[in-house]
Design an enzyme around this catalytic site. Sequence first.
Site, PDB file in Angstrom:
ATOM      1  N   ARG A   1      50.819  67.432 -21.410  1.00 23.18           N
ATOM      2  CA  ARG A   1      50.648  68.252 -22.566  1.00 23.18           C
ATOM      3  C   ARG A   1      50.015  69.087 -23.104  1.00 23.18           C
ATOM      4  NH1 ARG A   1      50.510  62.896 -21.641  1.00 23.18           N
ATOM      5  NH2 ARG A   1      52.628  60.712 -21.456  1.00 23.18           N
TER       6      ARG A   1
ATOM      7  N   LYS B   1      47.823  59.509 -22.005  1.00 19.04           N
ATOM      8  CA  LYS B   1      47.587  59.102 -23.530  1.00 19.04           C
ATOM      9  C   LYS B   1      46.757  57.717 -22.823  1.00 19.04           C
ATOM     10  CE  LYS B   1      52.009  60.229 -25.130  1.00 19.04           C
ATOM     11  NZ  LYS B   1      53.506  59.382 -25.543  1.00 19.04           N
TER      12      LYS B   1
ATOM     13  N   HIS C   1      56.564  70.557 -26.985  1.00 22.76           N
ATOM     14  CA  HIS C   1      56.649  70.107 -25.520  1.00 22.76           C
ATOM     15  C   HIS C   1      57.452  71.583 -24.350  1.00 22.76           C
ATOM     16  CE1 HIS C   1      54.275  66.799 -25.363  1.00 22.76           C
ATOM     17  NE2 HIS C   1      55.173  66.014 -25.137  1.00 22.76           N
TER      18      HIS C   1
ATOM     19  N   ARG D   1      56.776  71.955 -20.769  1.00 19.26           N
ATOM     20  CA  ARG D   1      55.872  70.616 -20.079  1.00 19.26           C
ATOM     21  C   ARG D   1      58.090  69.981 -19.640  1.00 19.26           C
ATOM     22  NH1 ARG D   1      53.643  65.535 -19.855  1.00 19.26           N
ATOM     23  NH2 ARG D   1      54.478  63.588 -20.429  1.00 19.26           N
TER      24      ARG D   1
ATOM     25  N   HIS E   1      54.035  59.826 -16.840  1.00 16.14           N
ATOM     26  CA  HIS E   1      54.981  58.955 -17.813  1.00 16.14           C
ATOM     27  C   HIS E   1      54.190  57.715 -16.723  1.00 16.14           C
ATOM     28  CE1 HIS E   1      58.111  61.718 -18.700  1.00 16.14           C
ATOM     29  NE2 HIS E   1      56.707  61.764 -19.373  1.00 16.14           N
TER      30      HIS E   1
ATOM     31  N   TYR F   1      64.767  63.105 -17.135  1.00 17.01           N
ATOM     32  CA  TYR F   1      65.226  65.015 -16.874  1.00 17.01           C
ATOM     33  C   TYR F   1      66.220  65.218 -16.201  1.00 17.01           C
ATOM     34  CZ  TYR F   1      61.408  65.611 -19.150  1.00 17.01           C
ATOM     35  OH  TYR F   1      59.688  65.297 -20.261  1.00 17.01           O
TER      36      TYR F   1
END
Length: 295
Positions: free
Chosen positions: A146, A170, A241, A244, A267, A276
Amino acid sequence: MDKLIERFIHYLAVERGLAQNTLESYARDLNAYIEFLKRGGITDLNQTRRANIIAFLAELQRKGRATTTISRNLASLRAFYGFLLRDGLLDGDPTANLESPKIEKRLPKVLSVKEVEALLEGPDGGTTAGVRDKAMLELLYATGIRVSELVSLNLTDVNLNMGFLKCYGKGSKERIIPLGTVALQSVSEYVMQSRVKLLRNPSEESLFLNHHGQRLSRQGFWKIIKKYALTARIDKEITPHTLRHSFATHLLENGADLRAVQEMLGHADISTTQIYTHLTKSRLKEVYAKAHPRA
């Protein structure tokens, strides 16, 4: 009520270890809610009812807020009320049994391989800023990290000898991502040639520096990628993004394992990565429709 928000944000920061951007998002949502309550004459959260929550969400909808924004606000309220209930500061939870608005899953915008190549060729390798910009763009496309993770990198987070980087996503979760040859060469060139010219304070730890010798901001990078998108004459909408999304899509199109892509993207849930695969399927349909004589 303002004090309760401060207490909640402190809890998220200290006990949950959430990132600064996430904390700011929670604070923004909750402050907007409190202002809404105050306009209605409510000064105590124990006075709030389910109807108040619904009215607040309806106001967001009237203002034209996206479904994703309304859903995020409700999630913020659920977390806030849940925290207050656990601490014995509330008698009940008015968000209980409230359904989130259904969000239509939109496929992320990605660049073609040719468009990525045009974007990466944009920076002028003969300038200090150009070498830096090239390194950042190559690094983003090579790793799929990110933008917030990119600008948070310190010099010690990149191992140029072994060819990998360490970043914190995150929830401050650490992950190790390999670097491709081109990205490794670009970052090495930046560190050896350009970073030393941008550096003002020898104790500065940041990997990517602005012209003041300080850590480059997300806003700073946003301006940079928009500039090169114009140079490359890419007419698609470019977001922080974009590289990414392109990284993940191009890997899957070339046979990469979904679990490996999930790990590299950081993720928590593989269903997030699976979007995706839908994207690659839709692109295959486009190719088939254009190429097959009886499509």
